[in-house]
Design a protein around this motif. Structure first.
Motif: not given
Length: 326
Positions: A57-63, A87-90, A307-313
């Motif tokens: 999830a940290g990498q997804v948030g980094a993007v 801002g980063v969730y399952s 296993d999916m991760v969602v970032a919202m912005a």
């Protein structure tokens, strides 16, 4: 949600372009290609990034940070999520055998995410495809009288917290304190009513059509079909209606004036979405970037672990984008 046939490309759908990326440098790569990615997103509404080999999830948030995204907090969840960081969730906890039909993420919020990142850390053994559909193309394909009514009235979301499915009050509002929940609802245009058993019923009216802030195009932007009683599996709907009554379902949608949306209309909405759906089969490490205001997405049933991760912005207020009814 209702059972479905395997997802097939809609006749009027175009798959998002694929952008290759090197593994291991999510923030620096995203920040270095920010303008390019934002331009592709403005042109196509969605972009698939393949090659970053995202593992956590940290990498997804980094993007998301590399793209310059301002984190958007989730509130009023319809299903539980794990919070990884701001801002980063399952992905939402939803039965794997039940699909999620087309929707724009959190389009019922007063302030919803304009940018959505969906990353696959582990792909399902079978199924689990994500579909995308362009909201402006969907709007153009809908009957003018139906669009005009929703454009004029908006749409109404009714929810009952404390039923058998969906998120709890605390999961949705971040607190179980009735006074704090009432204060949140007053501040966000939500009518709240508490039952003697501690259950909570809410009603909120939202815009169904918006003009995109970048180019002014009109987009179908809502969750009228997704959160409708008619999209529930018939057996689930019958059980919930028998137990809780027809006016106390976990969620349902109406015209903005309060009239029910009938089954035929919901079926029509889902059929138009299907005609404009481009499916995506996931590989581990994939990242799908969506303009959430323009592009709806769905999820098919799946087997095995996923296993999916969602970032919202980039929070946006849809009511400020609602066009003047024609």
């Amino acid at each position: 949600m209702t059972s479905s046939t395997p997802l097939r490309p809609g006749r009027r759908a175009t798959a998002p372009p694929t952008v290759p990326a090197p593994p291991g440098t999510p923030f620096s790569w995203a920040s270095g290609h920010r303008d390019e990615l934002r331009a592709a997103l403005a042109e196509h509404g969605a972009v698939l990034v393949r090659g970053l080999d995202l593992r956590d999830a940290g990498q997804v948030g980094a993007v998301a940070g590399g793209l310059g995204g301002v984190p958007a907090a989730e509130r009023e969840a319809f299903a539980a999520r794990t919070v990884h960081r701001e801002g980063v969730y399952s992905s939402a906890a939803w039965p794997p055998q039940q699909p999620m039909c087309m929707h724009h993420e959190l389009s019922y919020l007063q302030d919803c995410p304009g940018l959505l990142l969906i990353a696959c850390l582990t792909a399902a053994d079978a199924g689990g495809e994500t579909g995308t559909a362009d909201g402006s193309a969907v709007l153009a394909a809908l009957p003018e009288d139906l669009v005009r009514r929703f454009e004029t009235e908006g749409w109404l979301l009714t929810r009952t917290y404390g039923a058998d499915i969906g998120a709890t009050v605390e999961q949705s509002f971040g607190t179980g304190d009735p006074a704090a929940v009432d204060a949140y609802c007053r501040a966000h245009g939500i009518t709240a009513e508490w039952g003697p058993d501690g259950s909570l019923r809410t009603r909120q009216r939202r815009a169904a059509v918006i003009r995109h802030p970048a180019d002014g195009r009109r987009c179908w932007f809502n969750q009228i079909a997704f959160l409708s009683r008619w999209t529930l599996d018939p057996e689930v709907r019958e059980y919930l209606t028998d137990v809780h009554g027809p006016d106390a379902l976990p969620f349902d949608t109406r015209y903005g004036g309060g009239d029910p949306v009938d089954e035929e209309t919901v079926r029509l909405l889902n059929e138009v979405y299907a005609e404009h759906t481009a499916p995506h089969s996931w590989r581990a490490g994939d990242l799908l970037i969506l303009d959430n205001l323009r592009t709806a997405h769905s999820r098919e049933p799946y087997q095995g672990s996923r296993d999916m991760v969602v970032a919202m912005a980039d929070p946006v207020r849809p009511s400020a984008l609602a066009p003047t009814p024609r």
